[in-house]
Design an enzyme around this catalytic site. Structure first.
Site, PDB file in Angstrom:
ATOM      1  N   PHE A 149       0.824  -1.280  -0.087  1.00  0.00           N
ATOM      2  CA  PHE A 149      -0.048  -0.074  -0.066  1.00  0.00           C
ATOM      3  C   PHE A 149       0.833   1.394  -0.063  1.00  0.00           C
ATOM      4  CE2 PHE A 149      -2.344  -3.517   2.096  1.00  0.00           C
ATOM      5  CZ  PHE A 149      -3.607  -3.587   1.329  1.00  0.00           C
ATOM      6  N   GLU A 150       0.306   2.354  -0.495  1.00  0.00           N
ATOM      7  CA  GLU A 150       1.290   3.630  -0.648  1.00  0.00           C
ATOM      8  C   GLU A 150       1.310   3.868   0.689  1.00  0.00           C
ATOM      9  OE1 GLU A 150      -0.850   6.663  -2.607  1.00  0.00           O
ATOM     10  OE2 GLU A 150      -2.538   6.485  -1.272  1.00  0.00           O
ATOM     11  N   THR A 151       0.779   3.811   1.474  1.00  0.00           N
ATOM     12  CA  THR A 151       0.987   4.251   3.102  1.00  0.00           C
ATOM     13  C   THR A 151       2.223   3.681   3.715  1.00  0.00           C
ATOM     14  OG1 THR A 151      -0.868   2.786   3.680  1.00  0.00           O
ATOM     15  CG2 THR A 151      -1.199   5.039   3.651  1.00  0.00           C
TER      16      THR A 151
END
Lengths: 325, 257, 325, 257
Positions: free
Chosen positions: B52-54
Site C-alpha cells: 500500500f502507498e501508506t
C-alpha cells in the site's frame, strides 16, 4: 527542565501559543487515521483564519478545517476520506465555489517536499509526473508566488539529468521544500520532553514534524522519558523537534489510532451527510465543535457506547467486525 | 464450468485478478482494486505480495480495508513504514519493475492517461475530485498498471479535462520523450470489457468483451473509437473464483455490496 | 515458497552465487560495529579480486578486504577503526603505495548516495562541501570515469539553487546514486523470507540494502516470518529487497552486535599490530582466515573465554567493564 | 580555587566544555571530543544534548565510547536512527543552528579550514589519513565548531595539503561566496592555547594561552603568525571541574590515560 520550559501543556494553550492567523501549518495522519483532531477542533474553536495548509492525504482533518473557514490556501495531493467521501465534501465545495486556493501535487511529491524541509535542502528530486498537468497547471500563479515570500516562485522545476542517463532518466523533477510554522501530529506515546513513538504506519508524520519550526504533539499516553529509552529504535521523532506535548486520549477521534481505537464510521457518516448542505453543516459544527469546550466535550456527545464500539482488539489493533459499511 | 450468476463487480475483480502473476508486487488502492488484489492472492497468485502507498507490505488482510490509511492494512505486515518508502519501492527499478498497480479515474483517454482531479476548468472546476493521491507517481513509475473504469461516454473521453496520471501521453514514444520510463496504464477493466494499450502505438484497443455485451455497445459508450478487430468474448468467473472471492475476500460484502 | 526458491543458504553459497570478480559491493555496519565479517572473510577465502567497494565508515570490514587484495577501487568517507587504528592500516598502506584507487566523499554524501540508489533517482541534493577539495580533487579521473559505464562521469555536480535563495542556499551539491551489485549486512534478526530487524543504530544499512541489486543478510537469529509480524514497525528492511539469508551467530565478530556481543578488543589489537608489517599480516590472515574453513573456525580460534568476555550485558546491550584500553 | 595538578588533556577537555552552553546540541566525535562533551554535560551545561553522527541522540553514556559506532552510544538514547537522520539534523537550520560540534584534524590553516585526508599529493600521499568522515558535513552545516589540535608547526600550516572540511576558506566572505552558510571552526583548542576565528576577517587570533606558555612559544609552533594583541592567560580547571572530569566522565581513564 524547569517548569516554565516544560513542553507539557493543554492543547488549548499549545494552539494559542504557536498559531497565528495566516500561519503555515501541516497536520499528520492519513485519510481516516491518526489525524490530530483534538488540535484541529481547537484551531477551529479559536477561529484562526487564512491558514496556509500543507497536506498529502489528510481526509477528515483537512475537510473540517476547510469547512470551518479556517483555510485560505491549500497545497495537497489527495482530499478523500474512505467510503464516506471519495472526495472530501467541504473541500470540493470550496474549490468549486472558488473560496479556496488549491495547489495540486502527488502524494510522493508532497512527502518529498516535507523530506526536503526536514533535511534542510531546497528540493528533492523525483522522476514522477512528467507529462502531467500537475507540472504545467499552477493553482498558485507565478505572480501570486512572487508576491508571497513564504512560498517558492516556482511550483516545480525540471532539469536535465546532470549524470547522463543514470537511472534511465533523461530529466529530473525537483519538488520544493516545505517548512511549516507549526505541524500538529497525534501519536500513541510521547514523553514529557517530546520524544514520540508511533505504532503502525508513520505516513509522512516524521518528515512533517522534522520540517517544522514548531511541532505540537497530542498523545494517547504521556510517559516519563525513561519509559521510552529501552527501545530507542522505536522512537521516530526525537524531542529536539518538538515544542509542545499535550496529553489527549482519543485525541484523533473520530479517526483511528492503531492499537487504541478504530475510526468512528457513525460520526464520519453523519459528518458526510451534514457536509453536503451548508445549513446542516453549520448546525453540525455548532453542535460538535463550537458547542463543546474541548475534545472531551465531543467525546461526551459521542458517548460511551460508541467509544466502546470502536475500541481496538488486542490482537489486530483495530475493532474487529465493527459495522463500517 | 462457468458460473452464470455473478455481478459485474465480481466480473471486474476477477478480470483484474487474472492479470496478476505469482511473484508480482501488487500496488493496491481502495475499494474494488483492493478486492482484486485479495482475489489474486487467494486464487491464482498466492505468492504475490500486496502493498500500500501508506507503507505497509504484505499485510495480513483479515478484513477489507476501506482506505489505504485503514488500520486493517497495518496488522501482520512484514514492515510498517511510510509514504516515502512505498513510493521509493516503485521508483527504484530493482523493486519497481516487479510491481503491478491498480488505479481508478474519473476520465481516461485513448492513450491511458487518467484524470482524477477536475471536470471543467482546473481553476474553476465544475466538479472537483480528490486529486492525484499516489496516482500520478504510480503511473509514472510502474511498468504495468490496471485501470478500473465504468464504461461511459463521459469517462472515456477524447480529451481529458486535466491530465493527472500519465499513460502514453500522446502515443508514439511521447511518454519516453517527456522523461518517463516505460509504464503507465496498459490494461483497462470496465463493467463491459477488458481494453489494452498497444505497446507500439500507445493506443487503446478492445481485447475482451463480457458475455451479453458487443463491441458495438462498447464503442457506443466511449467518445473515441478503438480497434475492435482482435476482440473476443471474455471468460466469466469460474465457480472456484467466485466462491473464493465471496467467502474469503469480502465476506462482509463491503465492496461487493 | 518452494525449496529451490528459498533464500536461506550458507554464507559460502551466497557469496559464491552473487559475487563475481569486479563486482560492485557494499558492506553494512560502522567502524567496529555490525560489519558483516563472516561474509567479508568468506569473500576473502573465495579470493575475489578487483572489487569495486562502496563504504561510508566501515572500519574492520573494509581494511581486511583491502589487506587481502580483494579491492581494486574504493569509494569511501572514512577509514578508521576506533582506538586501535585512527586510520585503517592496510587501507593507508595501499593508498600510499598506489595499489588502491580511492575516491573520497563525506559520510553524509555517501549516505545520500545510497539513499539516491534506494529511491531510484540519479542524485540527492546537499549543501555540504562547498570549498572542499572533496569536490575539486577527483580520485577517479574524468577519463577513467568515462571509460567505466558502471560509474557516473562526474564525481559530483554543483547547480545554482533553482528555487532562489530558499534554505539560504545559493548553490546545491548533487551527489550521484550508488546501486551496488551486492550488499552484505549483518543483523540481529531475519526471517526466512529475508525481512530484517536491526536493534540499535541502523547506520546506513537500510539505504545500502535498498539500493542494491542483491542483498545478502547474515543474522544472529533466523526466525519464521510470523515471529517478526507482531511489530512490523521494527522491521527496517522488508523481504522484497533481500536475495539470501544466512544464519551465522557471531557473524559480525570481531565487531560488535548490540544486545548480543561487544567488539573483541583483543582481536582488533592483534590485527592492528600485525597489519603494520606485510609479513606479519600475511601470517595473521593465514592463521585466522585462510587457515579455517569458515567463520566457526575463526570463533574456535578465538575461544570460549574471549567470546564470554565480549558477551553483552542484558541491561546495556554491551559488555560492561570490558577491558578495552 | 584553582587546581595545580592537571594534565594538558584535562585542560583541553575543560576548555572545550566551557564553550558549551545549556540548551546546545553537542555533536561529539571520539576520544577527547567525547570527553569534552561529557564534561560539559556533567559540569556546566547539564541540559545540553549530546548526539552522534551515527544517529544516537541523548545517549546514556555510562562508559566512554571509543568510536561513534560503539554500542555504548546506543544505550538509553532518546532515538537510535542512522547517519542520514544525524546529518539532516545539522543541515536543517531549525535544529542545526543550535548545534555546537567538536572536530579534530591533521592540519589547520589560519582560516580554520581542516585537513583530515592526506599529507603530500592527494593522488600519491606521503601519509594517508582516515578521510572526511562527517567532518566536511559538520564544518559545512554547523554554526559553531571547536577544533582540537596539537600545537605543532606541521599542524598549523600556511597551506593545507588537502582541504577536507571548510572553515572560512580564504576569509573575507569567501565562505558564503562558495555557497556555504555561516559556520565552520570558530574555536581552536590546543595543548597550549585557545585560538578563535575573527568573525569579520575570518582569520585566527590568539585568545587565551595556558599557564606556563607565552604567546611567543605559541607563535613558534605555527607556520603562520596570528594576532596576539587580545591574548590573556586562560583560567585553568577548577577542583570541581577536574574531580567531575576524572570521576564521572572517564573513570576508566580511557581517554585521560
Amino acid at each position: 527542565m524547569d517548569k516554565e520550559n516544560s513542553k507539557v501543556m493543554t492543547v488549548e494553550t499549545a494552539v494559542k501559543r504557536f498559531m497565528n492567523d495566516g500561519s503555515h501549518i501541516s497536520i499528520g495522519g492519513f485519510t481516516l487515521n491518526r489525524n490530530p483532531m483534538a488540535a484541529v477542533y481547537e484551531i477551529i474553536r479559536q477561529r484562526f483564519k487564512n491558514l496556509h495548509l500543507y497536506a498529502h492525504s489528510n481526509g477528515t482533518g483537512v475537510d473540517e478545517l476547510i469547512g470551518a473557514g479556517c483555510v485560505g490556501k491549500l497545497e495537497i495531493a489527495y482530499a478523500g476520506n474512505g467510503k464516506t467521501a471519495a472526495t472530501c465534501i467541504r473541500f470540493r465545495k470550496a474549490v468549486q465555489e472558488g473560496t479556496l486556493k488549491v495547489e495540486d501535487y502527488s502524494n510522493f511529491m508532497m512527502s518529498l517536499r516535507f523530506l526536503a524541509g526536514a533535511m534542510g535542502v531546497p528540493f528533492m528530486p523525483t522522476l514522477s509526473g512528467f507529462g502531467s498537468e500537475i507540472i504545467t497547471a499552477w493553482g498558485f500563479s507565478k505572480e501570486m508566488r512572487q508576491a508571497d515570500p513564504e512560498i517558492p516562485d516556482d511550483k516545480l522545476v525540471i532539469i536535465d539529468n546532470p549524470f547522463g542517463m543514470k537511472q534511465d532518466a533523461s530529466k529530473v523533477l525537483l519538488v520544493p521544500a516545505i517548512n511549516p510554522d507549526v505541524t500538529f501530529i497525534h501519536v500513541q506515546k510521547a514523553d514529557t520532553m517530546g520524544t514520540c513513538r508511533i505504532d503502525g504506519l508513520t505516513f509522512a508524520d516524521v518528515e512533517q514534524a522534522k520540517a517544522s519550526k514548531h511541532v505540537v504533539v497530542t498523545c494517547e499516553e504521556l510517559v516519563e522519558p525513561d519509559a521510552l529509552r529501552e527501545f530507542p529504535e522505536r522512537n521516530q521523532i526525537p524531542f529536539l523537534h518538538v515544542s509542545a506535548v499535550c496529553h489527549v486520549p482519543y485525541g484523533a477521534y473520530p479517526t483511528a489510532v492503531y492499537h487504541h481505537y478504530d475510526y468512528d464510521a457513525v460520526y464520519l457518516r453523519a459528518y458526510a451527510a451534514a457536509a453536503k448542505d451548508d445549513d446542516k453543516f453549520l448546525t453540525f459544527q455548532k453542535k460538535y465543535l463550537y458547542g463543546v469546550p474541548n475534545h472531551q466535550g465531543l467525546l461526551n456527545l459521542a458517548g460511551q457506547e460508541r467509544l466502546k464500539a470502536i475500541k481496538a482488539d488486542a490482537r489486530t489493533g483495530y475493532a474487529v467486525n465493527m459495522k463500517r459499511g | 464450468m462457468q458460473a452464470q450468476d455473478y455481478s459485474l463487480k465480481e466480473m471486474m475483480a476477477i478480470m483484474a485478478a487474472r492479470e496478476i502473476k505469482n511473484g508480482d508486487i501488487v500496488f493496491a488502492g481502495t475499494g474494488i482494486s483492493m478486492l482484486a488484489a485479495a482475489a489474486a492472492k487467494n486464487i491464482n497468485a498466492p505468492e504475490c505480495v500486496i502493498f500500500f502507498e501508506t507503507g505497509a507490505i504484505d499485510s495480513a488482510i483479515e478484513e477489507l480495508p476501506l482506505s489505504v490509511g485503514d488500520p486493517r492494512v497495518m496488522y501482520g505486515s512484514a514492515s510498517n513504514a511510510g509514504l516515502l518508502e512505498a513510493f521509493a519501492t516503485m521508483q527504484n527499478r530493482i523493486t519497481g519493475d516487479k510491481v503491478i498497480a491498480i488505479l481508478g479515474a474519473a476520465q481516461i483517454d485513448r492513450y491511458g492517461n487518467l484524470n482524477t482531479t477536475a471536470i471543467g476548468d482546473y481553476h474553476q472546476p465544475d466538479i472537483r475530485f480528490s486529486g492525484s493521491g499516489g496516482g500520478c507517481d504510480v503511473a509514472s513509475f510502474v511498468p504495468r498498471c490496471i485501470a478500473f473504469m465504468q464504461h461511459e461516454k463521459r469517462k472515456f473521453v477524447e480529451k481529458l479535462d486535466y491530465l493527472t496520471s500519465p499513460g502514453q501521453l500522446q502515443g508514439g514514444g511521447s511518454r519516453e520523450a517527456a522523461g518517463l520510463r516505460p509504464g503507465g496504464v496498459n490494461v483497462v477493466i470496465t463493467n463491459m470489457a477488458v481494453m489494452r494499450i498497444d505497446s507500439e502505438s500507445g493506443e487503446m484497443y478492445l481485447d475482451r468483451y463480457y458475455p451479453g455485451v458487443t463491441p458495438e455497445i462498447i464503442l457506443d459508450n466511449m467518445q473515441f473509437s478503438v480497434d475492435v478487430s482482435k476482440a473476443k468474448q471474455a471468460k466469466p468467473p469460474t465457480e472456484t473464483e467466485l466462491t473464493t472471492l465471496r467467502q474469503k475476500c469480502d465476506p462482509q460484502r463491503l465492496i461487493l455490496g
